[in-house]
Design an enzyme around this catalytic site. Structure first.
Site, PDB file in Angstrom:
ATOM      1  CB  SER A   1      -9.203   0.331  -0.703  1.00 57.25           C
ATOM      2  OG  SER A   1      -9.643   0.923  -0.143  1.00 57.25           O
TER       3      SER A   1
ATOM      4  CG  HIS B   1      -5.589   3.623   1.274  1.00 57.51           C
ATOM      5  ND1 HIS B   1      -5.128   2.119   1.085  1.00 57.51           N
ATOM      6  CD2 HIS B   1      -6.875   3.244   1.181  1.00 57.51           C
ATOM      7  CE1 HIS B   1      -5.905   1.947   0.379  1.00 57.51           C
ATOM      8  NE2 HIS B   1      -7.496   2.141   0.662  1.00 57.51           N
TER       9      HIS B   1
ATOM     10  CG  ASP C   1      -2.162   0.499   0.891  1.00 54.36           C
ATOM     11  OD1 ASP C   1      -2.209   1.783   1.031  1.00 54.36           O
ATOM     12  OD2 ASP C   1      -3.223  -0.485   0.681  1.00 54.36           O
TER      13      ASP C   1
END
Length: 893
Positions: free
Chosen positions: A531, A185, A134
């Site tokens: 996600s 994120h 990520d």
């Protein structure tokens, strides 16, 4: 050893497998490439894994790509994909536990999935290694351990790119520290997987004692090249991860993207790989994400959290706090069904509990009408009799119109714009039909959750009350039962893949999830998206691996919470919401977990299901069939996707079997497609074969197929649903605009000069994804058997967006007996929705030159061909074909 490949910015080259030393193979290939490209390339990466052996190479000249396939041992040449930065569907950085967007009960996702009960049994992921590919992780967060390295929660990892990385522009600068201080994120994902309990938000990760490894692949600017993702997958695999999770990707219809293949190979070797299916639910079936489309990858769908927060506003007149929400402003998506016209149902994009971005000081209210049920307030520009509205909050009922857009009818955006011209910049909307989107007035609207509150506000204003409303920025959220809690998130992408692989596989909580965030940016965030469901699935896999090895049990989800609802199509929910507790405690195994029926032209209806009793006592098993709703594939994506009752017929060789402890048996299942369907709509049939044990075990086998021939169904749409074009597509569209502002199509021959300003575009729609789309110039006298009519004037009814194609090669000669004057475009792996700012239509401009060669003067017709599913790219008969009106390329008009 697996096949050898080279990944390029421009192409991916796969070479034949070989037992030779991979370093010698690299040297041999690069030597041959150097002779052809004369040094005009850069070797970006060498892969020597047993999973994938190859190279990443950047070519400097387009012509050097053309003959790569002729180098010995080259199997295929593929374009490289650059994926966007990982982004949830929505994300709100929380100010603290009293932020109105934060659900007060942070453990609600664990209740949905049985994770809370598994934690009580003592399983927390201890001893399991989870790799997170990520944006990196802010490991200074206290709930993520506060440190990095052995003995910490974030045990290891690697930064493959660095802060400045921009794929194709700024090269990666790797280092050993996967710290994320700019994106966030990956930090949110890490908290979902493994946040430590005891924090102020009352959340705990799914596997809080797992060892986490962070692999940073996205810099501060966002985006990542496929070569980096392949490198990260191979590195995580080499580091011995038990589970790898990656929430990065983009829409792709086929599972042979290089990164999809590598992900599938990693999974094939025993690593659990979870990947997000995408947030493209409004694009309909067959619009799934890569690399989640990899064959052995667990592709994850999102399920809404049971908890839901609404913001409230208060008034200076005694009245209960009024619940409202902030629209996401992602686009115009209908929020209501015709059968429920007076409430917002199935909200797709409003933001749970987000505080509207206005001061906490009271706003005076204006209503502009005496009739609270009037739905055309400010549909026309307001006159001089309306005073200046600067500083006012204007309350009005949303314009109401059919769910299918009719050009010229009033829209809520028109109401907002006309009111804004009088100075107002804050709007209270009730009975909303659509999410309003007005680009120059962001985040200044709220949608009331109850029409009665809007009626009360209008009536109170008309009493002459000096009515004001106030929006608190903290502590104003209310926790209410989520009307869509436990259902598949509407943004979650639909499968299957174009070759009918079962995607998504399973669902996990991904709507309205609280987790960790970058400390300097606020420490906590509430977000929604597949996600976020993906790391939840990864944590669930870690619990199962710790407890008993691989396995899963899912609970099928309904379409709604209405009485006796129809089960939701598996094309969007997969097998259902994962239940870790059931998977851990069930004493029965069934295999395979899914049945692929294919389409009716290749129907595979006979399957054998093996049932095994893993318990200590004899069990009697009963088999039954549970069909789900059948989603139909229309010419373009309509929202919501049409679903009908059209179940397959199922016959069992045995409906009951009795098994001693440790015993197993096989049962034959014969599945026949439904007869009461239109095969042209490609009905997606799905459901479950349920196996129920006498001691309460409930396990299932999922199935999915198409009740029609994908080859026989249209690939190029022979009519039109795009409102700007008042005629059927395909069509040649010059730059002319009609009196109503819509583009005019060419009818009959027409000449153009060889310039971008003069040349027309070809506009077309695809009913299915297509492996190959050719656009060629041919002699106007050439007789070609077209499958699509060339002229019609039927008015269209649906607006959307466009995306231009890219010329990939220059070609002439002939294609299966059709002489070609010039190849204009050769498009590969085209989705049925363009995904661009004007999709679903493709608007392909006729260029004045192709790869530096001028389009010759002369008379032509444009030949458009799209390969049918399962067709042979070399055979003309396997294409849908359209021949345009005659066009001339002349020196001057």
């Amino acid at each position: 050893m697996k096949s050898f490949a080279a990944v390029l910015f421009g192409a991916t080259i796969a070479l034949a497998a070989t037992a030779s030393d991979p370093r010698y193979i690299h040297y041999e290939f690069l030597g041959k490439l150097d002779k052809r490209a004369a040094g005009r390339f850069v070797t970006r990466k060498k892969y020597t894994s047993a999973v994938f052996n190859g190279l990443a190479v950047e070519l400097k000249a387009p012509e050097d790509v053309v003959d790569l396939a002729s180098i010995p041992n080259v199997v295929s040449v593929r374009p490289v994909t650059i994926y966007p930065a990982t982004k949830p569907f929505s994300l709100h950085v929380a100010s603290g536990p009293d932020d109105p967007a934060v659900p007060p009960f942070g453990q609600s996702p664990h209740v949905m999935t049985g994770v809370d009960r598994v934690h009580e049994q003592g399983f927390t992921g201890k001893g399991i290694k989870i790799g997170i590919i990520d944006t990196g992780v802010d490991y200074t967060h206290p709930s993520l351990g506060g440190g990095f390295g052995p003995g910490c929660k974030i045990v290891g990892g690697y930064d493959l790119v660095g802060d400045a990385y921009i794929p194709g522009l700024v090269d990666p600068v790797p280092d050993d520290d996967p710290m994320d201080q700019c994106q966030g994120h990956g930090t949110h994902v890490a908290g979902i997987v493994g946040a430590a309990p005891g924090n102020e938000m009352n959340i705990t990760g799914v596997a809080p004692d797992a060892a986490l490894y962070a692999y940073r692949v996205i810099g501060c600017a966002g985006g990542v090249g496929e070569d980096v993702l392949i490198d990260a997958l191979l590195r995580a695999h080499a580091d011995g991860m038990d589970v790898i999770t990656m929430s990065i990707g983009g829409a792709s219809a086929w599972p042979d993207e290089p990164v999809s293949v590598v992900a599938s190979r990693v999974a094939e070797q025993g690593t659990v790989v979870t990947m997000s299916g995408g947030n493209d639910g409004d694009y309909g079936p067959f619009f799934f994400g890569a690399p989640a489309n990899g064959k052995d990858v667990i592709a994850v769908a999102s399920v809404n959290n049971l908890a839901r927060m609404y913001q409230t506003m208060t008034t200076n007149v005694e009245h209960a706090p009024i619940a409202s929400s902030v629209p996401c402003m992602h686009g115009n998506i209908p929020l209501t069904r015709a059968s429920q016209p007076y409430k917002i149902s199935d909200p797709l994009e409003d933001l749970d509990g987000w505080p509207v971005d206005v001061p906490e000081t009271p706003f005076p209210v204006d209503a502009l009408t005496t009739d609270p049920m009037y739905n055309a307030t400010a549909c026309e520009p307001l006159g001089d009799d309306v005073p200046d509205l600067t500083g006012y909050a204007v309350v009005f009922r949303s314009a109401r119109w059919p769910e299918v857009l009719v050009p010229g009818m009033c829209q809520v955006e028109d109401q907002i714009r006309n009111i804004a011209k009088k100075g107002a910049d804050f709007f209270i909307i009730y009975d909303a039909a659509w999410e309003p989107y007005v680009g120059n007035i962001p985040n200044k609207e709220v949608l009331l959750r109850n029409i009665d509150d809007g009626i009360w506000l209008v009536n109170e204003f008309n009493k002459g009350t000096n009515l004001t409303v106030t929006f608190k920025q903290h502590g104003s959220g209310v926790d209410v039962p989520n009307p869509n809690g436990g259902l598949t998130s509407l943004f979650s992408s639909f499968g299957p893949t174009q070759d009918l692989l079962f995607k998504p596989a399973l669902g996990a909580p991904g709507g309205n999830i609280t987790s960790t965030y970058i400390v300097k940016k606020g420490s906590w965030a509430v977000a929604s998206g597949t996600s976020l469901a993906t790391p939840y699935m990864a944590g669930s896999a870690a619990l199962l691996l710790q407890a008993k090895g691989k396995g899963s049990t899912a609970v099928g989800l309904p379409e709604s919470h209405e009485p006796r609802p129809r089960p939701h199509t598996l094309a969007q929910q997969g097998a259902g919401l994962i239940n870790v507790f059931n998977a851990l405690n069930v004493k029965t195994e069934v295999s395979p977990a899914e049945l692929l029926l294919n389409d009716t032209a290749h129907w595979k209806g006979v399957h054998r299901i093996t049932i095994k009793n893993t318990g200590q006592y004899k069990q009697k098993y009963t088999l039954s069939h549970q069909p789900a709703g059948t989603a139909t594939m229309h010419d373009i994506a309509l929202y919501p996707v049409p679903v009908i009752d059209a179940a397959v017929a199922v016959h069992f060789s045995e409906k009951e079997v009795t098994l001693a402890p440790g015993a197993s048996t096989a049962v034959t299942v014969n599945i026949s497609p439904p007869k009461n369907v239109d095969p042209k709509t490609l009905p997606l049939v799905s459901g479950w074969i349920n196996v129920r044990g006498s001691f309460g075990d409930r396990v299932q086998v999922s199935y999915l197929g198409v009740a029609g021939s994908m080859y026989a169904a249209e690939t190029i749409i022979s009519k039109n649903q795009v409102s700007w074009y008042h005629y059927n597509l395909p069509a040649i569209v010059p730059g002319d605009i009609g009196e109503d502002g819509a583009p005019i199509r060419q009818v009959g021959p027409r000449n153009y000069t060889r310039s971008w300003d003069s040349l027309p575009s070809l506009v077309f729609l695809l009913a299915q994804n297509s492996r190959r789309v050719f656009i060629d110039l041919i002699d106007p006298a050439m007789k070609v058997d077209a499958t699509i009519p060339s002229v019609s004037r039927k008015r269209s009814v649906w607006p959307h967006w466009w995306k231009p194609g890219l010329p990939l090669e220059e070609a002439g000669g002939s294609f299966d007996d059709v002489p070609i004057k010039m190849r204009i475009y050769d498009l590969h792996d085209i989705m049925h929705i363009s995904g661009g700012p004007l999709g679903p239509a493709y608007q392909i401009y006729l260029p004045p030159m192709v790869f530096g060669t001028d389009v010759p003067y002369g008379q032509y017709k444009i030949l458009l061909r799209a390969l049918r599913q399962f067709g042979d790219p070399a055979l003309e008969k396997d294409y849908d074909v359209y021949v345009s009106e005659q066009i001339g390329i002349v020196e001057s008009l």
